[in-house]
Design a protein around this motif. Structure first.
Motif, short mmCIF file in Angstrom:
data_model
loop_
_atom_site.label_atom_id
_atom_site.label_comp_id
_atom_site.label_asym_id
_atom_site.label_seq_id
_atom_site.Cartn_x
_atom_site.Cartn_y
_atom_site.Cartn_z
N ASP A 114 -1.33 37.65 1.93
CA ASP A 114 -1.91 38.81 2.62
C ASP A 114 -3.12 38.46 3.50
N SER A 115 -3.32 37.17 3.77
CA SER A 115 -4.40 36.79 4.68
C SER A 115 -3.87 36.81 6.11
N SER A 116 -4.75 37.11 7.05
CA SER A 116 -4.38 37.15 8.47
C SER A 116 -5.37 36.33 9.27
N ILE A 117 -4.85 35.58 10.23
CA ILE A 117 -5.68 34.82 11.17
C ILE A 117 -5.37 35.34 12.56
N PHE A 118 -6.41 35.67 13.31
CA PHE A 118 -6.25 36.18 14.67
C PHE A 118 -6.68 35.12 15.66
N ASP A 150 -4.97 46.89 8.28
CA ASP A 150 -4.92 48.10 7.47
C ASP A 150 -5.48 47.77 6.08
N SER A 151 -6.46 48.55 5.62
CA SER A 151 -7.12 48.26 4.35
C SER A 151 -6.21 48.50 3.15
N ARG A 152 -5.26 49.41 3.28
CA ARG A 152 -4.37 49.73 2.15
C ARG A 152 -3.26 48.69 2.01
N THR A 153 -2.55 48.40 3.09
CA THR A 153 -1.41 47.48 3.03
C THR A 153 -1.79 46.03 3.29
N LYS A 154 -2.98 45.81 3.84
CA LYS A 154 -3.47 44.47 4.21
C LYS A 154 -2.61 43.81 5.28
N LYS A 155 -1.90 44.65 6.06
CA LYS A 155 -1.10 44.14 7.16
C LYS A 155 -1.85 44.36 8.47
N PRO A 156 -1.72 43.44 9.40
CA PRO A 156 -2.35 43.62 10.72
C PRO A 156 -1.75 44.82 11.45
N GLU A 157 -2.57 45.49 12.22
CA GLU A 157 -2.12 46.65 12.99
C GLU A 157 -0.97 46.28 13.94
N ILE A 158 -0.98 45.08 14.46
CA ILE A 158 0.08 44.62 15.36
C ILE A 158 1.42 44.62 14.65
N VAL A 159 1.47 44.14 13.42
CA VAL A 159 2.71 44.08 12.65
C VAL A 159 3.18 45.49 12.31
N LEU A 160 2.27 46.37 11.93
CA LEU A 160 2.63 47.76 11.62
C LEU A 160 3.19 48.47 12.85
N TYR A 161 2.56 48.25 14.01
CA TYR A 161 3.05 48.86 15.24
C TYR A 161 4.43 48.32 15.60
#
Length: 170
Positions: A114-118, A150-161
């Motif tokens: 659940d870590s993300s690198i931008f 996203d604080s709930r799912t821990k997914k980046p907004e780009i992936v959710l979109y």
């Protein structure tokens, strides 16, 4: 088209541009194989590269400020920059073998789940999310500008979109 990994080994390959909200197909391009004489074939029946085909498919909406969502076969950083010059934004998953991707984004070793690198380049945002041990999801966007997760799912907004605009369930 011959597809050895499928149960039915032969099928049609159709590339489409469609509206994700209304399920309206804008343009369809059937792949009919490599012509024996490409220089003598009719226009738009064969493309030398994937970016050339994508530009043909979206030429009618260029300059409208719309977003194009695409999968890893089509997505690349140079194509994202080219389409942004035509006033089109993109969001898409990316193959980790693509050129111009930093090594830190493409290696899963040592990454927490659940870590993300931008990563940011010009107006292109890249994100690498570690979904499982050893598994990464890479996404590219010219629509998103910041490192939003996203604080709930821990997914980046780009992936959710991306999932929402591809018609996938989140």
């Amino acid at each position: 088209m011959y597809m050895p990994s499928k149960a039915g080994k032969y099928g049609l390959l159709l590339r489409t541009v469609a509206d994700a909200n209304y399920r309206y197909m804008w343009k369809l391009w059937p792949y009919s194989g490599r012509p024996t004489e490409p220089e003598r074939s009719p226009p738009a029946t064969y493309f030398e590269s994937v970016p050339e085909m994508v530009k043909y498919m979206v030429e009618d909406v260029a300059g409208t400020g719309r977003n194009i969502t695409m999968d890893r076969y089509f997505t690349s950083v140079p194509l994202a920059e080219d389409l942004l010059a035509d006033q089109l934004t993109i969001v898409g998953t990316c193959n980790k073998r693509r050129q111009l991707l930093p090594k830190e984004l493409t290696e899963a070793s040592g990454r927490e789940v659940d870590s993300s690198i931008f990563c940011f380049r010009n107006d292109v945002t890249l994100v690498s999310q570690c979904t499982k041990p050893g598994k990464l999801v890479l996404a590219v966007s010219t629509q998103h500008r910041g490192p939003c997760v996203d604080s709930r799912t821990k997914k980046p907004e780009i992936v959710l979109y991306y999932k929402a605009s591809k018609g996938a369930w989140t």
